[in-house]
Design an enzyme around this catalytic site. Structure first.
Site, mmCIF file in Angstrom:
data_model
loop_
_atom_site.group_PDB
_atom_site.id
_atom_site.type_symbol
_atom_site.label_atom_id
_atom_site.label_comp_id
_atom_site.label_asym_id
_atom_site.label_seq_id
_atom_site.Cartn_x
_atom_site.Cartn_y
_atom_site.Cartn_z
ATOM 1 C CE LYS A 143 -2.002 -4.556 -1.405
ATOM 2 N NZ LYS A 143 -2.089 -3.701 -0.200
ATOM 3 C CD GLU A 169 -8.973 -13.898 1.368
ATOM 4 O OE1 GLU A 169 -8.780 -13.324 0.269
ATOM 5 O OE2 GLU A 169 -9.223 -15.109 1.466
ATOM 6 C CB VAL A 172 -5.844 -10.079 -2.788
ATOM 7 C CG1 VAL A 172 -6.420 -9.889 -4.182
ATOM 8 C CG2 VAL A 172 -4.615 -10.977 -2.867
ATOM 9 C CB ALA A 174 -9.889 -4.876 2.029
ATOM 10 C CG LEU A 176 -13.917 -7.939 -1.097
ATOM 11 C CD1 LEU A 176 -13.911 -7.475 -2.551
ATOM 12 C CD2 LEU A 176 -15.340 -8.068 -0.597
ATOM 13 C CG ASP A 241 -1.721 -1.739 -4.094
ATOM 14 O OD1 ASP A 241 -1.021 -2.196 -3.173
ATOM 15 O OD2 ASP A 241 -2.961 -1.815 -4.099
ATOM 16 C CE LYS A 245 -4.447 -4.657 -3.738
ATOM 17 N NZ LYS A 245 -5.592 -3.729 -3.769
ATOM 18 N N GLY A 360 -10.058 0.550 2.822
ATOM 19 C CA GLY A 360 -10.434 1.121 4.111
ATOM 20 C C GLY A 360 -9.919 0.290 5.263
#
Length: 383
Positions: A143, A169, A172, A174, A176, A241, A245, A360
């Protein structure tokens, strides 16, 4: 830079045979790859690459693993059969030098080359613009490039004009498709009104479990023991965090946002913010009273407590713990779900939602792998 969560030698041992480029008459896309940061996410990515290699080769894509770099040492010549035979498949290590590493992966034969940064380290992000300008593609879940100094971000984007691709990608949510969804909306002429979401898998889990039956401090200890939080849980509770994002999404939308512009409501009381970690963990009960009061307020209103980040089209960004109505889409999340709601001119009355596991190493690595494949699919076919 992240170091290995497991012994690096064991993580890399099967890779030369599995990822060595093959020969043959079929015209193939070939991509030389270097991985930086073989920790939890990097290790999961290497395993996914290894498992997918036979299928990718059948589909005409050769991934040639040219090197892996950890914080203090790097391994080069991963796909050199002669070197491996000469050293009886022993790994050849040398001190990490990112310039040498990038040059080695790039090679001198006009190959397509990519560096995958799974390190979460500022010093690595500082190299992106130079790598891209040299024609090396970059993929990362780090990030710090997308949310760091605006001048550096602008330099990275300018370097992409040289033809190399930069994909992020997994920075933000993981695996998704949040950044890609935003990009698709804007590229097709939609107008962004606002983005709202539960961007922290850790805080989503805590909010989903915090029902008043257990103290918040007990749930935080459980999350810490399960590895859901950062080693210091204050990194999650501070909201920093999530703020990163929001900055990444704002810049993707063309808004020149910086971290200092984000209004962040930390869940860490000032008295606990500067304490040593051990002392902080001993005083976790001091979190209970204020969070129990917020939960009671939510219950009185017939709503739920959720940790939310919000960005509007004017660049106003906020991170806070909010009381939401029980009918809200965020009231129905599970476990560590991230959920992001896009409200646009087309989706004004019925916002577009992206939801799923947002934390994860496996799902984060899958997001990185998907970015790698998108770049590979766009490459010119070469002999």
């Amino acid at each position: 830079m992240n170091t290995c969560a497991t012994p690096l030698a064991e993580a890399l041992k099967p890779l030369p045979a599995a990822l060595r480029a093959t020969t043959g008459a079929t015209r193939r896309r070939t991509l030389a790859v270097g991985v930086i940061g073989p920790g939890r996410v990097g290790g999961a990515l290497l395993a996914q690459l290894r498992a997918a290699q036979p299928r990718l080769e059948r589909e005409g894509l050769e991934l040639s693993l040219r090197g892996v770099a950890a914080s203090k040492r790097m391994w080069l010549d991963c796909d050199d059969p002669e070197l491996n035979a000469r050293h009886h498949s022993a790994q050849t290590w040398r001190p990490t030098d990112l310039d040498v590493f990038a040059t080695h992966v790039r090679g001198h034969d006009d190959r397509h080359a990519m560096l995958v940064d799974c390190s979460a380290h500022e010093a690595v992000a500082a190299h992106y613009a130079g790598w891209l300008a040299a024609g090396i593609h970059v993929v990362t879940p780090n990030k710090l490039a997308g949310s760091g100094p605006l001048e550096r971000w602008q330099a990275i984007r300018a370097a992409c004009a040289e033809g190399a691709r930069f994909r992020y990608e997994a920075t933000v949510c993981a695996g998704l498709p949040v950044v890609q969804t935003l990009r698709d909306l804007l590229d097709t002429g939609d107008e962004l009104l606002d983005i709202e979401g539960m961007f922290s898998g850790t805080l989503a889990w805590l909010c989903n479990r915090h029902d008043g039956l257990q103290p918040f401090s007990a749930l935080l200890r459980e999350a810490h023991a399960k590895g859901y939080t950062e080693p210091d849980p204050r990194a999650d509770l501070s909201g920093a965090d999530v703020a990163r994002k929001l900055v990444i999404l704002a810049r993707e939308a063309g808004l020149p946002l910086s971290l200092d512009d984000v209004e962040v409501e930390s869940l860490v009381p000032p008295a606990l913010a500067g304490l040593p970690l051990e002392t902080f963990m001993q005083r976790l009960r001091e979190l209970d009273a204020p969070l129990d009061a917020l939960l009671a307020k939510a219950h009185t209103a017939g709503g739920v407590l959720r940790h939310v980040g919000r960005l509007d089209r004017h660049g106003r960004a906020q991170v806070r713990l909010a009381v939401l109505p029980a009918t809200h889409a965020f009231a129905h999340t599970r476990l560590t779900d991230n959920v992001v709601q896009f409200r646009t001119a087309r989706y004004r009355d019925n916002p577009l939602l992206v939801q799923g596991p947002g934390a994860g190493p496996e799902v984060t690595a899958a997001g990185v792998f998907a970015d790698l494949l998108r770049i590979a699919e766009s490459l010119a076919v070469r002999s």
